[in-house]
Design a protein around this motif. Structure first.
Motif, short mmCIF file in Angstrom:
data_model
loop_
_atom_site.label_atom_id
_atom_site.label_comp_id
_atom_site.label_asym_id
_atom_site.label_seq_id
_atom_site.Cartn_x
_atom_site.Cartn_y
_atom_site.Cartn_z
N GLY A 367 3.25 -37.23 -26.25
CA GLY A 367 3.43 -36.66 -24.92
C GLY A 367 2.14 -36.09 -24.37
N ALA A 368 1.37 -35.38 -25.25
CA ALA A 368 0.11 -34.80 -24.81
C ALA A 368 -0.88 -35.88 -24.38
N VAL A 369 -0.92 -36.99 -25.13
CA VAL A 369 -1.83 -38.09 -24.78
C VAL A 369 -1.44 -38.69 -23.43
N LEU A 370 -0.15 -38.91 -23.22
CA LEU A 370 0.30 -39.49 -21.95
C LEU A 370 0.01 -38.58 -20.77
N VAL A 371 0.31 -37.28 -20.93
CA VAL A 371 0.05 -36.34 -19.84
C VAL A 371 -1.44 -36.24 -19.55
N GLY A 372 -2.25 -36.14 -20.63
CA GLY A 372 -3.69 -36.05 -20.45
C GLY A 372 -4.26 -37.28 -19.74
N THR A 373 -3.79 -38.45 -20.14
CA THR A 373 -4.26 -39.69 -19.50
C THR A 373 -3.86 -39.73 -18.03
#
Length: 417
Positions: A367-373
């Motif tokens: 989730g963190a990777v998706l939000v950051g991207t």
């Protein structure tokens, strides 16, 4: 010790009445066991006579009796044979061993059960004067546990949970499993106490294999900002996990993507690096005039942020389930060592709690990777207009990807603009 004739008669009757599974054993095994018991009782009577005379040789005779009883119990397990084993060890002062054999015998009812219970209680009182009752649990349960007592003696168990009498003083516990780091810990035990020990072993880094190819020989390869080599790269061993793969070369745009390396599996990646920089007026790159947008369409960033939030919420659900299973496991009392049902329930609930906790952390990470991207794409900006038809354009391009393996889940994508 009981008289031979009386013991053999009771043994044969109980074998048929209370242990039908054992009665199905070949007659030759039962007959051989009866003969071994008779020989063992003969040695035991001789040992008792020498013991009463104060002759040191009684220990050797009890040793011979124990050997006969053990062989008989192997051929034809029966509580009265186990009772005789306990009695012989008790006479030799082997209180811990006698305690274990009495406990084993008393799992069933038998002729001398009342005597066995009385002797078991007496031995427990004697042991508590110099020992502690130790209960050991480990994660994982299939762990080899070596106990080193304060007098230098050792005891080994091939799985957990288990209970044993531990000599008061310093106790060293060494827990090992091929797929985990070996755990070492010292404890101070007091005589008469009941001590519970729970050990959780740290997982060893699991190794996978990585192969990277690109259209630019000599390009540098990074995993999570760590340089691991240059291209071409064939079957490099690397710890299993989720990484950011970056391939760079002078004069070319960096290539980045999420990569999952799974234990004992090959992760093969082929990369096409694009030329870097804007051409001069009238210049051409790759045989055509190049134009660019300001950035990727905003809907891509918004979509990724939404997916990331949803994945994080899913992680919260897994975390709640992990706490629930863990609470259920902790409510199970330490069971009698002869009761395997509670132990199985505890292992099952604890395993579910651990699995759900793993799913939760993986969900948080993804989730963190998706939000950051998504946030990064929104910061870059862009519009949805197509490049002029009179030019050969290289528009922004986002290719999402998801990779999964046993115990792993990764999501990300490749953005080119």
């Amino acid at each position: 010790m009981q008289r031979l004739a009386a013991y053999l008669g009771v043994f044969a009757a109980l074998a048929m009445a209370t242990a039908p599974a054992l009665a199905a054993a070949p007659d030759r095994d039962r007959q051989r066991a009866e003969a071994l018991v008779a020989e063992g009782l003969s040695y035991a009577r001789a040992a008792k006579a020498l013991q009463q005379k104060g002759t040191a040789g009684f220990r050797a005779e009890y040793g011979k009796a124990i050997a006969k009883f053990e062989e008989a119990n192997r051929l034809y397990p029966h509580p009265e044979i186990q009772h005789n084993l306990a009695r012989a060890h008790e006479e030799l002062g082997h209180l811990k061993v006698a305690f274990e054999w009495y406990s084993q015998a008393l799992k069933q009812d038998y002729t001398y059960a009342s005597d066995g219970r009385a002797r078991l209680g007496k031995i427990e009182q004697q042991l508590r004067e110099s020992h502690a009752m130790l209960t050991v649990r480990t994660t994982p349960s299939d762990t080899n546990v070596r106990l080193v007592f304060s007098d230098g003696t050792e005891e080994t168990h091939v799985s957990t949970p288990f209970q044993t009498w531990a000599l008061a003083g310093t106790l060293k516990i060494v827990a090992s499993n091929p797929e985990f780091k070996t755990g070492n810990k010292d404890y101070e035990l007091k005589a008469g106490e009941d001590r519970q020990v729970n050990l959780v072993l740290e997982t060893l880094p699991r190794q996978g294999f990585l192969e990277v190819n690109a259209n630019v020989p000599g390009a540098k390869v990074f995993l999570s900002e760590v340089l691991i080599g240059t291209l071409p790269m064939q079957s490099v061993t690397y710890p299993a996990g989720i990484y950011e793969l970056k391939v760079t070369a002078k004069g070319y745009l960096d290539h980045k993507e999420q990569l999952v390396i799974v234990k004992d599996q090959l992760a093969a990646v082929t990369v096409a690096l694009l030329p870097d920089g804007e051409p001069d007026d009238g210049g051409e790159v790759g045989g055509g005039r190049v134009t660019r947008d300001d950035g990727p369409p905003t809907w891509i960033g918004v979509t990724l942020i939404g997916l990331g939030v949803g994945t994080a919420i899913l992680g919260g659900v897994f975390h709640g389930k992990a706490f629930d299973f863990n609470d259920q496991a902790n409510k199970i009392p330490i069971s009698d060592p002869r009761n395997e049902i509670d132990d199985a329930r505890y292992d099952s609930l604890f395993g579910k709690a651990k699995d759900n906790q793993t799913y939760a952390w993986v969900s948080y990470g993804v989730g963190a990777v998706l939000v950051g991207t998504g946030i990064a794409l929104l910061a870059i900006g862009g519009d949805d207009e197509a490049p002029p038809a009179s030019s050969v354009a290289v528009p922004p391009r986002f290719v999402p990807s998801v990779q999964a393996g046993p115990g792993y889940l990764g999501a990300g994508g490749t953005l080119t603009f």
